[in-house]
Structure formats: C-alpha cells, structure tokens
Write an enzyme that holds these catalytic residues in place. Sequence first.
Site, mmCIF file in Angstrom:
data_model
loop_
_atom_site.group_PDB
_atom_site.id
_atom_site.type_symbol
_atom_site.label_atom_id
_atom_site.label_comp_id
_atom_site.label_asym_id
_atom_site.label_seq_id
_atom_site.Cartn_x
_atom_site.Cartn_y
_atom_site.Cartn_z
ATOM 1 N N ASP A 79 0.653 0.387 -4.793
ATOM 2 C CA ASP A 79 1.714 0.076 -3.833
ATOM 3 C C ASP A 79 1.115 -0.288 -2.474
ATOM 4 O OD1 ASP A 79 4.480 0.132 -2.737
ATOM 5 O OD2 ASP A 79 3.768 1.919 -1.722
ATOM 6 N N GLU A 151 2.429 -1.808 -10.244
ATOM 7 C CA GLU A 151 1.737 -1.201 -9.104
ATOM 8 C C GLU A 151 0.489 -0.448 -9.561
ATOM 9 O OE1 GLU A 151 5.319 -0.436 -5.873
ATOM 10 O OE2 GLU A 151 4.909 1.116 -7.370
#
Length: 272
Positions: A79, A151
Amino acid sequence: MSLQFLRSEASDGAGETSDASSADFLLDPQTATHLARLTGRPCNRLIYRTALTHRSVLHDHHSEEHKPESNQRLEFLGDAVLDLLISEHLFKQFPGSDEGHLSSNRAKIVNRKSLAAFALELQLGEHLIIGESADKQKIRTSESALADALEALVGAIYLDQGLAGAERFITNHVIAKVDLHKLVEAEYNYKSRLIEYTQSRQLPPPLYTVITEEGAEHEKTFVVEVSCNGQPLGRGTAPRKKDAEQLAAKEAMKRLESGDLGNLNEPSPQNS
C-alpha cells in the site's frame, strides 16, 4: 520533545531477512509461471507465496512450526509503495496540479474498487491460496481479497526486486491501464464534484440559475449562479451557459473547501 522510539544506532536490527531456501511451502508450477510473466523471475519464491496467501488459511489446523503467514503484512507494505510510486507519477505528469488535485487523482487509482479491477485483470484471484474451510469461489472474486492481493504482490516485488522492480510492475499493470487524461477531466468537472459534495452531506442538489444573458445570438455572455438549499454558492461568466455553470461550480467548491460558507443544512431565511 524526546523521541524515545528512535534508534541510538542505525545498525540495530538492520538486515533481517527471511530464508526462502528453508521454506516448506513454495509456489505451484502454474502460479510460478504466471507470476514470472507478471513480475519477471522471482528470487525469493516464499515471499510471493505469502503475497497470495489469504488470511483464511490461518483458521486451518497447522503445527506451530509449519504455520503459514497471510499476506496482511505485505499488503501494508505494498500500500505504501503504491502510494509513493503513483504519487511520483502524477507529480511528474501534472506539474500544474496542486496538492488537492494530486491527492484526489491518486485516490481514484488506488481505491479498493480500482485495485480489485487491476487484480482481476491480472487473474490474481485464480492463484490465491485460501483456507480449506473457506468459501473459495467467493474469496477469489471478492473485491477486498483481490485488492489486498495486489497490494501484497507489490510489497513482495519491492522486497524481492527493489523499488525499480515495483515501479516496472506498477507502470505496466496499473498506470498503463489508467486513462490519465480522462482522470483529470473528471477531476476538473466541478459540477460533478459539487454534486458529490452535496450528496455526501445529504443536501439538496445544486440549482443553477441564469442571472443575466446579454449580447447578440452569436456572441452572448451568460452569468450563472449556483445555489444549494437557497444559499448562493458561486457565480460564473462565460460565452456558453455550460461553461458558466462549470465556473460557478468551481467558485462554489473553492468557497466550500475553504470554509467560506455557512451551514448549508440550514435553509436560507428567504426560503423559510
């Protein structure tokens, strides 16, 4: 202020790595081939397996020695890497955009729905490692599971191939799929932004009123005012009514975001 959490020596705890060679769980051949097409040849195969391991596996029965790790930690890292590289790309592509516009456009690219769509196109769901008792088909198509997997994969690539490897992957499989010009056009559609603003606050929709219309047919000038709940928010002047409405909405958004207007939830006294 004393920052007690800072290390006294930069070397403390540095250089800790996982030993992929000692892993009992590696990638199956189909997944390994698929990931090689997406990311290049993996060096640490264990970390890519972890990136594809859904948290449902933690509910299966494993010995402490062979207990697997889910992709949640890699998701956290990926992320941050995504945010950094998408931010850098937008920063370079749109030198005239301010912080607010850059942040808004980044959010459109890295939101859960967008990330899940990228992951679906990359067929990550088909290669997820899921707990034995979990609903596999539901998880493989879950927006949350797909976004998490993408992610986590970015996090794995970063650890395995460095920032350059992560940037190659994001450029080829995320940025290349985004029409940046449409993204920016949507960002500068102030009428849409104003509608989103009022809807998110349970307010009546904006009302556009032509205040004046002057000039001959081929050279008219429109002055348009936009209001909400009886309260004027902004005005715009342009040769086309549509453009005047956009300018009025732009002024309204500027005033709303700066806190220059009162409480729109209270109707204007003139409408009471």
